[in-house]
Design an enzyme around this catalytic site. Structure first.
Site, PDB file in Angstrom:
ATOM      1  N   ASP A  74       0.863  -1.184   0.000  1.00  0.00           N
ATOM      2  CA  ASP A  74       0.000   0.000   0.000  1.00  0.00           C
ATOM      3  C   ASP A  74       0.897   1.231   0.000  1.00  0.00           C
ATOM      4  O   ASP A  74       2.107   1.129   0.225  1.00  0.00           O
ATOM      5  CB  ASP A  74      -0.877  -0.014   1.265  1.00  0.00           C
ATOM      6  N   SER A  75       0.295   2.378  -0.224  1.00  0.00           N
ATOM      7  CA  SER A  75       1.043   3.630  -0.174  1.00  0.00           C
ATOM      8  C   SER A  75       1.553   3.913   1.236  1.00  0.00           C
ATOM      9  O   SER A  75       2.477   4.692   1.411  1.00  0.00           O
ATOM     10  CB  SER A  75       0.141   4.782  -0.612  1.00  0.00           C
TER      11      SER A  75
ATOM     12  N   CYS B 184      -3.967  -1.120  -2.204  1.00  0.00           N
ATOM     13  CA  CYS B 184      -4.166   0.325  -2.292  1.00  0.00           C
ATOM     14  C   CYS B 184      -5.097   0.587  -3.475  1.00  0.00           C
ATOM     15  O   CYS B 184      -4.802   0.178  -4.605  1.00  0.00           O
ATOM     16  CB  CYS B 184      -2.817   0.998  -2.518  1.00  0.00           C
TER      17      CYS B 184
ATOM     18  N   GLU C   9      -5.651   8.691  10.187  1.00  0.00           N
ATOM     19  CA  GLU C   9      -4.269   8.709  10.692  1.00  0.00           C
ATOM     20  C   GLU C   9      -4.211   9.319  12.095  1.00  0.00           C
ATOM     21  O   GLU C   9      -3.348   8.991  12.891  1.00  0.00           O
ATOM     22  CB  GLU C   9      -3.375   9.535   9.753  1.00  0.00           C
TER      23      GLU C   9
ATOM     24  N   CYS D 149     -11.063   3.015  -0.390  1.00  0.00           N
ATOM     25  CA  CYS D 149      -9.775   3.534   0.087  1.00  0.00           C
ATOM     26  C   CYS D 149      -9.413   2.722   1.322  1.00  0.00           C
ATOM     27  O   CYS D 149     -10.281   2.448   2.164  1.00  0.00           O
ATOM     28  CB  CYS D 149      -9.914   5.017   0.440  1.00  0.00           C
TER      29      CYS D 149
ATOM     30  N   HIS E  27      -8.034   3.332   4.015  1.00  0.00           N
ATOM     31  CA  HIS E  27      -8.245   3.910   5.342  1.00  0.00           C
ATOM     32  C   HIS E  27      -9.710   3.862   5.781  1.00  0.00           C
ATOM     33  O   HIS E  27     -10.001   3.934   6.967  1.00  0.00           O
ATOM     34  CB  HIS E  27      -7.800   5.378   5.357  1.00  0.00           C
TER      35      HIS E  27
HETATM   36  N1  DGL Z   1      -3.966   3.786   0.257  1.00  0.00           N
HETATM   37  C1  DGL Z   1      -4.673   4.825  -0.450  1.00  0.00           C
HETATM   38  C2  DGL Z   1      -5.887   4.201  -1.162  1.00  0.00           C
HETATM   39  O1  DGL Z   1      -6.368   3.140  -0.817  1.00  0.00           O
HETATM   40  C3  DGL Z   1      -5.106   5.946   0.467  1.00  0.00           C
HETATM   41  C4  DGL Z   1      -3.956   6.791   0.980  1.00  0.00           C
HETATM   42  C5  DGL Z   1      -3.200   7.527  -0.130  1.00  0.00           C
HETATM   43  O2  DGL Z   1      -3.732   8.509  -0.677  1.00  0.00           O
HETATM   44  O3  DGL Z   1      -2.091   7.127  -0.407  1.00  0.00           O
HETATM   45  O4  DGL Z   1      -6.372   4.793  -2.096  1.00  0.00           O
END
Ligand code: DGL
Length: 272
Positions: free
Chosen positions: A13-14, A76, A157, A189, A191
């Site tokens: 993931d990011s 992600c 976060e 997403c 999160h």
């Molecule tokens: N992990 C990203 C997603 O699922 C969310 C956080 C980001 O913008 O990197 O889209």
């Protein structure tokens, strides 16, 4: 069972959000070894260009392949939207699953009363229309309402997932969705699953089913591994290794919140 079955599942993931996918995989496949990569030095991806997200995604894929993973889960949504094809091409025979396909499939399995589905995600995911493409490929008649909810990432976060502020933000973003009586709402997403209780409460009266793609991708992974005889049946509890590109001070606390358990080791492995 061959030794190859003991190879780890690679998940990336990011940043930290993909740990919601790790948690679901741990629950559904407790014997699997897992290697996670969170690009904490370069998060967020959701506001970056497609080209940049692709470049980052391929660097992480290369890293995971060097760890001899038996499959890769793109945890992600932004990467799934921007670089799905590129990651698959790079992986060759190593199977790749992504959260967008999993979330779309789960939304389509919900009883269709109004033939309408909502999608919330980052700006990049919503602008890419990736969920529209995935859903319309099998159900062209579905009406899809999507909305970028960028404020939810920093709130998650901060750990503000069920308080007065997050309640107001959810109301602001989902106010018009509540009136549409959507069959399903995809949390597009990584999160957003942290807000599931709050969102479910808010949409209760409209009968909308909230779709957490973390659960769907874990179920898909189990099915895919079973189909290819790749399940780790050693009977030993799977090991979890967490790599990040940078370790911000509060990463450990946050990661433990996402994962819902203690993390004993986090390794820093920058990609550039
Ligand atoms: N992990 C990203 C997603 O699922 C969310 C956080 C980001 O913008 O990197 O889209």
């Amino acid at each position: 069972m061959s030794d190859a079955n003991k190879a780890p599942i690679g998940i990336f993931d990011s940043g930290i959000g993909g740990l919601t996918v790790v948690k679901a995989v741990m629950e559904q496949l407790p014997n699997e070894n897992i290697i996670y990569y969170g690009d904490t030095a370069r998060v967020p991806y959701g506001i970056k260009s497609i080209e940049t997200v692709r470049e980052y995604a391929l660097q992480i894929t290369e890293f995971l392949l060097s760890q001899q993973v038996k499959c890769i889960l793109i945890a992600c949504n932004t990467v799934s939207a921007a670089a799905n094809e590129e990651v698959r091409a790079f992986c060759g025979n190593v199977p790749v699953l992504d959260v967008v396909a999993a979330g779309a499939e789960a939304a389509l399995s919900v009883e269709a009363k109004n033939e309408s589905i909502g999608v919330i995600g980052t700006l990049a995911t919503v602008n890419s229309q990736t969920y529209e493409t995935a859903i319309h490929a099998t159900a062209p008649g579905k009406r899809i309402f999507s909305k970028a909810c960028p404020m939810l990432v920093p709130l998650a976060e901060e750990g503000w997932t069920d308080n007065e502020i997050s309640r107001l933000v959810i109301e602001e973003y989902l106010g018009d969705f509540r009136e549409k009586n959507l069959d399903a709402l995809i949390l597009g997403c990584t999160h957003y699953p942290l807000f599931t209780p709050l969102i479910e409460r808010y949409l209760k009266k409209s009968g909308t089913k909230v779709i957490d793609s973390a659960l769907s991708i874990a179920a898909r992974t189990r099915a895919m591994l079973a189909e290819h005889n790749m399940i780790n049946e050693s009977g030993e509890k799977g090991e979890f290794t967490c790599f990040v590109s940078d370790k911000p001070q509060r990463f450990q606390n946050l990661a433990e919140r996402f994962l819902g358990k203690k993390l004993h080791r986090i390794e820093i492995s920058p990609l550039v």
